[in-house]
Design a protein around this motif. Sequence first.
Motif, PDB file in Angstrom:
ATOM      1  N   PRO A 155       9.161   8.749   4.129  1.00  0.00           N
ATOM      2  CA  PRO A 155       8.534   7.809   5.071  1.00  0.00           C
ATOM      3  C   PRO A 155       7.060   8.121   5.342  1.00  0.00           C
ATOM      4  O   PRO A 155       6.272   7.217   5.584  1.00  0.00           O
ATOM      5  CB  PRO A 155       9.376   7.969   6.344  1.00  0.00           C
ATOM      6  N   GLN A 158       5.183   6.627   2.451  1.00  0.00           N
ATOM      7  CA  GLN A 158       5.168   5.157   2.577  1.00  0.00           C
ATOM      8  C   GLN A 158       4.116   4.717   3.596  1.00  0.00           C
ATOM      9  O   GLN A 158       3.392   3.748   3.376  1.00  0.00           O
ATOM     10  CB  GLN A 158       6.545   4.664   3.030  1.00  0.00           C
ATOM     11  N   GLU A 159       4.055   5.454   4.711  1.00  0.00           N
ATOM     12  CA  GLU A 159       3.085   5.102   5.747  1.00  0.00           C
ATOM     13  C   GLU A 159       1.650   5.358   5.282  1.00  0.00           C
ATOM     14  O   GLU A 159       0.747   4.582   5.596  1.00  0.00           O
ATOM     15  CB  GLU A 159       3.351   5.908   7.026  1.00  0.00           C
ATOM     16  N   ARG A 162       0.775   2.484   3.187  1.00  0.00           N
ATOM     17  CA  ARG A 162       0.565   1.270   3.994  1.00  0.00           C
ATOM     18  C   ARG A 162      -0.798   1.329   4.702  1.00  0.00           C
ATOM     19  O   ARG A 162      -1.531   0.357   4.723  1.00  0.00           O
ATOM     20  CB  ARG A 162       1.690   1.132   5.025  1.00  0.00           C
ATOM     21  N   LEU A 180       7.897   6.576  -6.651  1.00  0.00           N
ATOM     22  CA  LEU A 180       7.105   5.341  -6.536  1.00  0.00           C
ATOM     23  C   LEU A 180       7.674   4.197  -7.367  1.00  0.00           C
ATOM     24  O   LEU A 180       7.514   3.034  -7.012  1.00  0.00           O
ATOM     25  CB  LEU A 180       5.649   5.607  -6.933  1.00  0.00           C
ATOM     26  N   PHE A 197       4.737  -0.492  -6.673  1.00  0.00           N
ATOM     27  CA  PHE A 197       5.315   0.026  -5.434  1.00  0.00           C
ATOM     28  C   PHE A 197       4.927  -0.994  -4.375  1.00  0.00           C
ATOM     29  O   PHE A 197       3.750  -1.172  -4.076  1.00  0.00           O
ATOM     30  CB  PHE A 197       4.738   1.401  -5.091  1.00  0.00           C
ATOM     31  N   LYS A 198       5.946  -1.700  -3.836  1.00  0.00           N
ATOM     32  CA  LYS A 198       5.673  -2.915  -3.057  1.00  0.00           C
ATOM     33  C   LYS A 198       4.831  -3.810  -3.987  1.00  0.00           C
ATOM     34  O   LYS A 198       5.252  -4.065  -5.092  1.00  0.00           O
ATOM     35  CB  LYS A 198       5.005  -2.600  -1.724  1.00  0.00           C
TER      36      LYS A 198
END
Length: 238
Positions: A155, A158-159, A162, A180, A197-198
Amino acid sequence: MIPAGQKNTDLRTLTSELVACLEMEQRRGRRFIGLGSAGREALASLGGGAVHFETLEQLQGAVQRCRRCPHLRGRTLAVPGEGNPQARIMFVGEGPGQEEDREGRPFVGPAGQLLTKMLQAIQLDRREVYITNRVKCRPPQNRKPEPEELQACFPFLQEQIRLINPLLLVALGTIAAQGLTGLDRGTSALRGGSYFFKDILCIPTYHPAFLLRRPEFKRQAWEDLQKIRREIDRLWAK
Ligand code: URA
């Protein structure tokens, strides 16, 4: 009397449940006015679920205090990552080694020196990119991170992605590439391909520590670097 191990598990379960409740409330649009950023950092450091930060500094604070992962408590310093918070390209390695653990900075040992040269070879300066790892603390004896450790730490990555919102992600080695791409394959199988990734383009290549041990793979790594440079030129021009 509750045995010590049981108490820890209960505390962790309770914390995870609390974090899950808060996350659910957050998804419903409620903001934790009473909790504040320090409270959120504290929860992120303890809990098991997703985390949310408003700034990279908050995230770094939570990583430095992190107690999510009992196996990694032997660290000297946590290594959240460093570089340009508005970087358009982010490099993700596996986890800190001995020198990174001592300095609290990523890729400062021999693998880091090679990474710096790899960046220079495609006209990138360390200060313009962001460099981090899949796990933020050195696993004991430099062993591979365990699946629970990877899960507990993910997490934070991920943050970071972001918040930085780069145009391009480079996965250095298998552990980063698997995290990833979500694919359970080694770097040799993954490199050469492009993944997302996203919605962020992700290019896997060999880890510099692997290249130090196996220099015969440097030719392939050079091909990957050239591909990264082509993608930079294409994406930056948009
Ligand atoms: N290897 C990694 O994966 N990360 C570092 O920061 C250093 C060595």
